[in-house]
Design a protein around this motif. Structure first.
Motif, mmCIF file in Angstrom:
data_model
loop_
_atom_site.group_PDB
_atom_site.id
_atom_site.type_symbol
_atom_site.label_atom_id
_atom_site.label_comp_id
_atom_site.label_asym_id
_atom_site.label_seq_id
_atom_site.Cartn_x
_atom_site.Cartn_y
_atom_site.Cartn_z
ATOM 1 N N ARG A 15 -22.819 22.259 -35.680
ATOM 2 C CA ARG A 15 -23.819 21.609 -36.534
ATOM 3 C C ARG A 15 -23.218 20.611 -37.519
ATOM 4 O O ARG A 15 -22.375 20.956 -38.317
ATOM 5 C CB ARG A 15 -24.634 22.677 -37.249
ATOM 6 C CG ARG A 15 -25.467 23.445 -36.245
ATOM 7 C CD ARG A 15 -26.080 24.698 -36.807
ATOM 8 N NE ARG A 15 -26.773 25.403 -35.747
ATOM 9 C CZ ARG A 15 -26.185 26.272 -34.935
ATOM 10 N NH1 ARG A 15 -24.920 26.544 -35.103
ATOM 11 N NH2 ARG A 15 -26.845 26.862 -33.978
ATOM 12 N N SER A 16 -23.691 19.386 -37.395
ATOM 13 C CA SER A 16 -23.182 18.303 -38.235
ATOM 14 C C SER A 16 -24.219 17.206 -38.323
ATOM 15 O O SER A 16 -24.550 16.573 -37.316
ATOM 16 C CB SER A 16 -21.890 17.740 -37.640
ATOM 17 O OG SER A 16 -21.504 16.566 -38.308
ATOM 18 N N THR A 17 -24.748 17.003 -39.523
ATOM 19 C CA THR A 17 -25.795 16.002 -39.697
ATOM 20 C C THR A 17 -25.298 14.601 -39.366
ATOM 21 O O THR A 17 -25.958 13.838 -38.667
ATOM 22 C CB THR A 17 -26.326 16.033 -41.140
ATOM 23 O OG1 THR A 17 -26.804 17.339 -41.427
ATOM 24 C CG2 THR A 17 -27.450 15.031 -41.325
ATOM 25 N N THR B 66 -24.747 14.037 -35.420
ATOM 26 C CA THR B 66 -25.975 13.858 -34.650
ATOM 27 C C THR B 66 -26.697 12.567 -35.056
ATOM 28 O O THR B 66 -27.317 11.915 -34.218
ATOM 29 C CB THR B 66 -26.912 15.063 -34.812
ATOM 30 O OG1 THR B 66 -27.079 15.367 -36.200
ATOM 31 C CG2 THR B 66 -26.334 16.289 -34.121
ATOM 32 N N GLU C 34 -26.874 21.853 -30.072
ATOM 33 C CA GLU C 34 -26.123 22.336 -31.226
ATOM 34 C C GLU C 34 -25.741 23.792 -30.983
ATOM 35 O O GLU C 34 -26.593 24.617 -30.626
ATOM 36 C CB GLU C 34 -26.968 22.218 -32.491
ATOM 37 C CG GLU C 34 -27.173 20.780 -32.935
ATOM 38 C CD GLU C 34 -27.792 20.711 -34.323
ATOM 39 O OE1 GLU C 34 -28.451 21.684 -34.731
ATOM 40 O OE2 GLU C 34 -27.602 19.692 -34.988
ATOM 41 N N THR C 35 -24.470 24.111 -31.174
ATOM 42 C CA THR C 35 -24.005 25.459 -30.896
ATOM 43 C C THR C 35 -22.703 25.710 -31.655
ATOM 44 O O THR C 35 -22.335 24.946 -32.537
ATOM 45 C CB THR C 35 -23.822 25.647 -29.372
ATOM 46 O OG1 THR C 35 -23.462 27.002 -29.104
ATOM 47 C CG2 THR C 35 -22.751 24.719 -28.808
ATOM 48 N N HIS D 139 -24.764 30.305 -40.726
ATOM 49 C CA HIS D 139 -24.890 30.000 -39.304
ATOM 50 C C HIS D 139 -24.837 31.312 -38.526
ATOM 51 O O HIS D 139 -23.859 32.055 -38.588
ATOM 52 C CB HIS D 139 -23.740 29.108 -38.828
ATOM 53 C CG HIS D 139 -23.801 27.709 -39.363
ATOM 54 N ND1 HIS D 139 -24.931 26.930 -39.272
ATOM 55 C CD2 HIS D 139 -22.867 26.941 -39.971
ATOM 56 C CE1 HIS D 139 -24.688 25.741 -39.812
ATOM 57 N NE2 HIS D 139 -23.448 25.729 -40.241
ATOM 58 N N ASP E 173 -30.446 27.516 -35.937
ATOM 59 C CA ASP E 173 -30.616 26.081 -35.705
ATOM 60 C C ASP E 173 -30.721 25.380 -37.053
ATOM 61 O O ASP E 173 -31.190 25.934 -38.040
ATOM 62 C CB ASP E 173 -31.845 25.791 -34.840
ATOM 63 C CG ASP E 173 -33.142 26.057 -35.570
ATOM 64 O OD1 ASP E 173 -33.668 25.133 -36.195
ATOM 65 O OD2 ASP E 173 -33.610 27.206 -35.526
ATOM 66 N N ARG E 174 -30.255 24.137 -37.075
ATOM 67 C CA ARG E 174 -30.102 23.416 -38.341
ATOM 68 C C ARG E 174 -31.436 23.080 -38.995
ATOM 69 O O ARG E 174 -31.575 23.086 -40.205
ATOM 70 C CB ARG E 174 -29.288 22.138 -38.089
ATOM 71 C CG ARG E 174 -28.870 21.413 -39.343
ATOM 72 C CD ARG E 174 -27.667 20.537 -39.073
ATOM 73 N NE ARG E 174 -27.802 19.838 -37.812
ATOM 74 C CZ ARG E 174 -28.270 18.586 -37.711
ATOM 75 N NH1 ARG E 174 -28.657 17.951 -38.779
ATOM 76 N NH2 ARG E 174 -28.341 18.001 -36.540
ATOM 77 N N GLN F 186 -32.489 25.989 -40.920
ATOM 78 C CA GLN F 186 -31.642 26.140 -42.101
ATOM 79 C C GLN F 186 -32.154 25.268 -43.247
ATOM 80 O O GLN F 186 -32.267 25.734 -44.387
ATOM 81 C CB GLN F 186 -30.196 25.768 -41.754
ATOM 82 C CG GLN F 186 -29.496 26.783 -40.869
ATOM 83 C CD GLN F 186 -28.196 26.259 -40.303
ATOM 84 O OE1 GLN F 186 -27.806 25.120 -40.546
ATOM 85 N NE2 GLN F 186 -27.515 27.086 -39.532
#
Length: 312
Positions: free
Chosen positions: A98-100, A103, A126-127, A204, A234-235, A238
C-alpha cells in the motif's frame, strides 16, 4: 526437458509442497510428481529432498532453480515482446504494497497511455510485500512496489537477485502518525509515544509479524502495548476508518498534502520511531528493457520526488 517441468520446479520450490503447487497451477498432483521424477532421472540429480515438512531444495536443486527461473523468465519475456499485441493497446499488471504515491503515479501513467491507445487492460492489486515479490517472480504481475525496513535491504536484495528480479530504491523515510485533524494528539508537533496507547490503532491486516514492525518503527516496539487495534485489509477502508473511528491513528509512509487535505487528515512525527523504511520498485530482469517498464519507473520516481520535496 520441457518448459512445463521447469515451471513445476519453480512452483514446488515456491510453495514448499507438491499439493500446494498443484493447486496454484490447476494441475493434478500425480502429474507434477511424475514430471519431477522424470526430470530428476533424466538429469541425474536430485532437485528436492522429500520430508515430512515438505519439499526442500538440495544444493544442486538450488542451482538448478536459479537457472530454471532464468529460462522461464526469458520465455515469458519473448512471449510478451513478440505477442501480436497492437501498438495502440496497453496491458499492464501492477502489484503494490500500500502506497498512495505509487498508485497515484500509475494512475498518471495510465492517463498518459489512454490518450494514445485505443484499448487498456490494467490490473492493480494492493497486497503485502511478500505477496508482491511472489507474484512478480511467478510472472503474474509485470511490476511491483514493496516496502521493507531498511535494515532488511541486503537480505531482500539478495532474494530478488536469486529470483532474477531487479529492485530499485525509490525512497527511504521514517514512518509518521496520521490521524483526523481534530484528534487530541494533533496539537503535538512530536507525539509522545506513551500517549498512543490511549487511542485505537489502525493496522494493515496482512502486514508482516511483530519483528518487522519493530524493524520498521523501533526495536523496543511492543505490539501488545496497544489494546485497541483495528486490522484493515484495504487502503480505502483504512482512510474511511481514520475519518470515522473517533481518535483513531495509524503509522504511515509519506503522504501528499492534497491527499491529507481531501480526507481531513494530518500527519505528525513521533521521535520514538528511530528506524528507516525503504520503498522499492521491482520487476523481472528479463523485462528491464521494456518501454512500458521504463515508463513505469520514470513516472513513479517523478511522483516520489514531489513527495520528498514536501514538509509533511
Amino acid at each position: 526437458m520441457k518448459i512445463q517441468q521447469l515451471e513445476y520446479v519453480i512452483a514446488v520450490a515456491r510453495e514448499g509442497s507438491i499439493t500446494k503447487a498443484a493447486k496454484k497451477l490447476y494441475q493434478a498432483q500425480p502429474n507434477i510428481s511424475i514430471a519431477l521424477k522424470e526430470l530428476e532421472a533424466s538429469l541425474g540429480i536430485q532437485i528436492f529432498n522429500r520430508s515430512p515438512n515438505g519439499m526442500i531444495l538440495t544444493p544442486e536443486g538450488e542451482e538448478f532453480l536459479a537457472r530454471a527461473q532464468t529460462i522461464v523468465d526469458e520465455m515469458q519475456s519473448l512471449e510478451r515482446d513478440y505477442a501480436q499485441t497492437p501498438e495502440n493497446e496497453l496491458k499492464l499488471k501492477v502489484a503494490a504494497a500500500r502506497s498512495t504515491y505509487a498508485t497515484s503515479a500509475m494512475g498518471h501513467l495510465i492517463s498518459e497511455y489512454s490518450e494514445k491507445t485505443n484499448k487498456l487492460e490494467v490490473h492493480v492489486m494492493e497486497t503485502s510485500t511478500a505477496k508482491v515479490m511472489e507474484d512478480i517472480c511467478a510472472g503474474k504481475f509485470d511490476i511491483g512496489f514493496i516496502r521493507i525496513p531498511s535494515t532488511y535491504a541486503d537480505m531482500i536484495e539478495s532474494r530478488l537477485k536469486a529470483r532474477n528480479l531487479v529492485g530499485r530504491t525509490i525512497m527511504e523515510f521514517p514512518l509518521q502518525i496520521v490521524m483526523n485533524m481534530n484528534h487530541p494528539l494533533a496539537e503535538y508537533d512530536d507525539i509522545p509515544y506513551e500517549e498512543l496507547s490511549k487511542y485505537p490503532e489502525i493496522i494493515h491486516g496482512d502486514d508482516e509479524p511483530e519483528m518487522v514492525r519493530r524493524a520498521s518503527i523501533n526495536q523496543d516496539y511492543d505490539d501488545k502495548r496497544s489494546t485497541k487495534r483495528i486490522f484493515i485489509y484495504d487502503r480505502g477502508t483504512q482512510i474511511s476508518m481514520l475519518k470515522t473511528v473517533k481518535n483513531a491513528y495509524m503509522w504511515v509512509s509519506p503522504m501528499s498534502q492534497s491527499s491529507l487535505r481531501y480526507n481531513d487528515l494530518v500527519v505528525r512525527k513521533c521521535s520514538y520511531e528511530n528506524n528507516l523504511n525503504r520503498d522499492m520498485i521491482i520487476y523481472r530482469k528479463a523485462s528491464e528493457n521494456s518501454t512500458l517498464i521504463t515508463d513505469c519507473v520514470r513516472t513513479v520516481y517523478e511522483y516520489a520526488d514531489k513527495i520528498e520535496g514536501l514538509e509533511i
